[in-house]
Design an enzyme around this catalytic site. Structure first.
Site, PDB file in Angstrom:
ATOM      1  N   LYS A 183     -15.772  -2.628   6.077  1.00 22.92           N
ATOM      2  CA  LYS A 183     -15.580  -2.645   5.030  1.00 22.92           C
ATOM      3  C   LYS A 183     -14.712  -4.212   5.179  1.00 22.92           C
ATOM      4  O   LYS A 183     -15.220  -5.337   4.650  1.00 22.92           O
ATOM      5  CB  LYS A 183     -15.697  -2.437   3.982  1.00 22.92           C
ATOM      6  CG  LYS A 183     -14.113  -1.526   3.788  1.00 22.92           C
ATOM      7  CD  LYS A 183     -13.408  -2.641   3.116  1.00 22.92           C
ATOM      8  CE  LYS A 183     -12.074  -1.919   3.343  1.00 22.92           C
ATOM      9  NZ  LYS A 183     -11.035  -2.485   2.484  1.00 22.92           N
ATOM     10  N   ARG A 201      11.481   0.454   8.399  1.00 20.64           N
ATOM     11  CA  ARG A 201      12.451  -0.292   8.882  1.00 20.64           C
ATOM     12  C   ARG A 201      13.881  -0.357   8.529  1.00 20.64           C
ATOM     13  O   ARG A 201      14.789  -0.216   9.641  1.00 20.64           O
ATOM     14  CB  ARG A 201      11.073  -1.070  10.372  1.00 20.64           C
ATOM     15  CG  ARG A 201      11.034  -0.275  11.799  1.00 20.64           C
ATOM     16  CD  ARG A 201      10.144  -1.829  12.184  1.00 20.64           C
ATOM     17  NE  ARG A 201       9.132  -2.449  11.399  1.00 20.64           N
ATOM     18  CZ  ARG A 201       8.689  -3.439  11.376  1.00 20.64           C
ATOM     19  NH1 ARG A 201       8.710  -3.878  12.969  1.00 20.64           N
ATOM     20  NH2 ARG A 201       7.590  -4.310  11.115  1.00 20.64           N
ATOM     21  N   TRP A 216       0.903  -1.168   0.141  1.00 19.14           N
ATOM     22  CA  TRP A 216       0.035   0.045  -0.044  1.00 19.14           C
ATOM     23  C   TRP A 216       0.779   0.969   0.081  1.00 19.14           C
ATOM     24  O   TRP A 216       0.440   1.965  -0.534  1.00 19.14           O
ATOM     25  CB  TRP A 216      -0.750   0.047   0.821  1.00 19.14           C
ATOM     26  CG  TRP A 216      -1.872   1.248   1.430  1.00 19.14           C
ATOM     27  CD1 TRP A 216      -2.550   1.654   2.379  1.00 19.14           C
ATOM     28  CD2 TRP A 216      -2.795   1.653   0.628  1.00 19.14           C
ATOM     29  NE1 TRP A 216      -3.396   2.300   2.228  1.00 19.14           N
ATOM     30  CE2 TRP A 216      -3.923   2.523   0.630  1.00 19.14           C
ATOM     31  CE3 TRP A 216      -2.573   1.592  -1.052  1.00 19.14           C
ATOM     32  CZ2 TRP A 216      -4.184   3.297   0.492  1.00 19.14           C
ATOM     33  CZ3 TRP A 216      -3.563   2.347  -1.887  1.00 19.14           C
ATOM     34  CH2 TRP A 216      -4.409   3.740  -0.904  1.00 19.14           C
ATOM     35  N   LYS A 237      -6.277   1.027   7.646  1.00 23.00           N
ATOM     36  CA  LYS A 237      -7.633   0.534   8.009  1.00 23.00           C
ATOM     37  C   LYS A 237      -7.493  -0.127   8.912  1.00 23.00           C
ATOM     38  O   LYS A 237      -7.331  -0.997   8.535  1.00 23.00           O
ATOM     39  CB  LYS A 237      -8.375   0.592   6.499  1.00 23.00           C
ATOM     40  CG  LYS A 237      -8.489   1.440   5.371  1.00 23.00           C
ATOM     41  CD  LYS A 237      -8.987   0.704   3.563  1.00 23.00           C
ATOM     42  CE  LYS A 237      -9.027   2.123   3.023  1.00 23.00           C
ATOM     43  NZ  LYS A 237      -9.538   1.423   1.542  1.00 23.00           N
ATOM     44  N   ASP A 249     -16.177   1.184  -1.100  1.00 21.90           N
ATOM     45  CA  ASP A 249     -14.585  -0.135  -1.242  1.00 21.90           C
ATOM     46  C   ASP A 249     -15.422  -1.506  -0.349  1.00 21.90           C
ATOM     47  O   ASP A 249     -14.352  -1.633  -0.827  1.00 21.90           O
ATOM     48  CB  ASP A 249     -14.187   1.168   0.196  1.00 21.90           C
ATOM     49  CG  ASP A 249     -12.703   0.732   0.476  1.00 21.90           C
ATOM     50  OD1 ASP A 249     -11.907  -0.608  -0.419  1.00 21.90           O
ATOM     51  OD2 ASP A 249     -11.698   0.790   1.509  1.00 21.90           O
ATOM     52  N   SER A 308      -8.228  -8.424  -3.098  1.00 22.49           N
ATOM     53  CA  SER A 308      -8.246  -8.214  -1.894  1.00 22.49           C
ATOM     54  C   SER A 308      -7.502  -8.751  -0.492  1.00 22.49           C
ATOM     55  O   SER A 308      -8.460 -10.413  -0.409  1.00 22.49           O
ATOM     56  CB  SER A 308     -10.086  -7.755  -1.138  1.00 22.49           C
ATOM     57  OG  SER A 308     -10.165  -7.558  -0.187  1.00 22.49           O
ATOM     58  N   ARG A 309      -6.427  -9.346   0.284  1.00 22.04           N
ATOM     59  CA  ARG A 309      -5.919 -10.272   1.026  1.00 22.04           C
ATOM     60  C   ARG A 309      -7.362 -10.425   2.177  1.00 22.04           C
ATOM     61  O   ARG A 309      -7.490 -10.874   2.748  1.00 22.04           O
ATOM     62  CB  ARG A 309      -4.666  -9.369   1.852  1.00 22.04           C
ATOM     63  CG  ARG A 309      -3.519  -9.338   1.393  1.00 22.04           C
ATOM     64  CD  ARG A 309      -3.104  -8.338   2.118  1.00 22.04           C
ATOM     65  NE  ARG A 309      -3.059  -7.591   2.133  1.00 22.04           N
ATOM     66  CZ  ARG A 309      -2.379  -6.275   1.886  1.00 22.04           C
ATOM     67  NH1 ARG A 309      -2.088  -6.285   0.787  1.00 22.04           N
ATOM     68  NH2 ARG A 309      -2.445  -5.139   2.631  1.00 22.04           N
ATOM     69  N   ASN A 310      -8.261  -9.532   2.581  1.00 22.84           N
ATOM     70  CA  ASN A 310      -9.353  -9.544   3.246  1.00 22.84           C
ATOM     71  C   ASN A 310     -10.493 -10.544   2.910  1.00 22.84           C
ATOM     72  O   ASN A 310     -10.862 -11.607   2.664  1.00 22.84           O
ATOM     73  CB  ASN A 310     -10.415  -8.602   3.891  1.00 22.84           C
ATOM     74  CG  ASN A 310      -9.484  -7.771   4.876  1.00 22.84           C
ATOM     75  OD1 ASN A 310      -8.505  -8.554   6.475  1.00 22.84           O
ATOM     76  ND2 ASN A 310      -9.024  -7.019   4.297  1.00 22.84           N
ATOM     77  N   GLU A 333      -6.139  -6.577   7.428  1.00 25.22           N
ATOM     78  CA  GLU A 333      -6.546  -6.022   8.942  1.00 25.22           C
ATOM     79  C   GLU A 333      -8.157  -6.674   9.078  1.00 25.22           C
ATOM     80  O   GLU A 333      -8.246  -5.845  10.323  1.00 25.22           O
ATOM     81  CB  GLU A 333      -6.466  -4.564   8.401  1.00 25.22           C
ATOM     82  CG  GLU A 333      -5.709  -4.064   8.528  1.00 25.22           C
ATOM     83  CD  GLU A 333      -4.543  -3.588   9.459  1.00 25.22           C
ATOM     84  OE1 GLU A 333      -5.362  -4.628  10.430  1.00 25.22           O
ATOM     85  OE2 GLU A 333      -3.991  -2.827   9.555  1.00 25.22           O
TER      86      GLU A 333
END
Length: 309
Positions: free
Chosen positions: A167, A36, A16, A84, A220, A230-232, A257
């Site tokens: 969502k 990091r 992202w 998100k 969305d 979408s990972r979700n 997430e």
């Protein structure tokens, strides 16, 4: 679009953050993408930045905030949150954490139907930037807008952020629906009932109802609940295919997430006595208490009522 070059520091070099970096670079701004693993220090990366854009996961927000609080940040710097999620300890959104830490700076939220892979491919997309200070939102709008990325503004950052956050829970449910091959009718019913569930939560937490009918809510929801990008959605789809959550997380590229958001959302719902039937079944499925088939059966077996009850 001719505009003065700005210094934009993006914290978080995942998919992202990298996609957002390409938007910044296409508009010929000075991009500093930091993680990091970066060789330079965070202090160097934010030096004289006009915008600090946070694209870290919700788990990474507090450590990032604490690090930045030790540094000197110019008053002109705008904080832009593109995370998100809900903090598991406080149940706050990412931008609320930023605002608590830096109350004297302007804060803007970015959210919309923006799948990272498509953004990187420079495919057409639209998003929302929102702030209680509309001039700050307009400044971000100008920085990010292009002929393939249309940016709208509004003054409801809470609703804008919660639309993109909630969502993700529904995207898991949508993936389950497709993983079980339940068909188009079932998917349409699910998404239609998902929106009022998101609105119930959002308005309780201070959002405006109308925001959920815009890009950061309905927009969305449609994108994330219908795309294997979408990972979700992937989490739900693979659960529907019979994989365990542990197996899915190991194979997943990046963070979904919605897993954490579901748990925090149930915490909020139980405390506020809030009716969230879809999120509740997703929660039980993620915890391994029920199977995908049982989750669907439970949703279908609820008491009959009026649609707009």
């Amino acid at each position: 679009m001719n505009q003065p070059t700005k210094i934009i520091t993006i914290i978080g070099a995942g998919v992202w953050g990298t996609a957002l970096g390409k938007l910044v670079s296409r508009n010929h701004h000075d991009l500093r993408l930091w993680s990091r693993q970066s060789p330079e220090s965070l202090e160097t990366a934010i030096d004289d930045a006009d915008v600090i854009l946070s694209a870290v996961s919700i788990q990474g927000v507090r450590p990032t905030v604490e690090h930045l609080k030790t540094l000197e940040i110019p008053q002109k710097t705008i904080f832009l949150s593109a995370t998100k999620g809900l903090d598991p300890v406080t149940t706050l959104t990412a931008s609320q954490i930023w605002q608590e830490a830096f109350p004297n700076h302007y804060h803007v939220v970015l959210s919309g139907p923006n799948l990272s892979v498509e953004i990187e491919q420079n495919l057409p997309a639209a998003t929302v930037v929102s702030s209680q200070n509309i001039q700050a939102a307009a400044a971000i709008q100008l920085i990010l807008s292009s002929d393939t990325f249309r940016v709208y503004v509004n003054s409801d950052p809470q609703g804008t952020e919660l639309g993109g956050t909630l969502k993700n829970v529904m995207a898991i449910a949508s993936g389950v629906c497709d993983g079980l091959n339940l068909g188009t009718n079932a998917k349409a019913a699910l998404l239609t009932r998902a929106l009022p569930e998101m609105i119930r939560v959002g308005t309780l937490l201070g959002a405006k109802q109308e925001t959920f009918f815009g890009l950061s809510g309905l927009g969305d929801l449609l994108a994330t609940c219908n795309s294997p990008l979408s990972r979700n959605y992937q989490v739900g789809y693979r659960l529907g295919q019979g994989q365990t959550l542990d197996e899915i997380i190991v194979a997943l590229k990046g963070t979904a997430e919605g897993i954490n958001t579901t748990e925090v959302l149930l915490k909020i719902a139980q405390k506020q006595n809030l009716y969230v039937p879809i999120a509740y079944q997703v929660y039980r499925l993620l915890k391994g208490e029920i199977t995908s088939q049982e989750a669907v059966k439970n949703l279908m077996a609820r008491d009959l009522k009026a649609e707009q009850d």
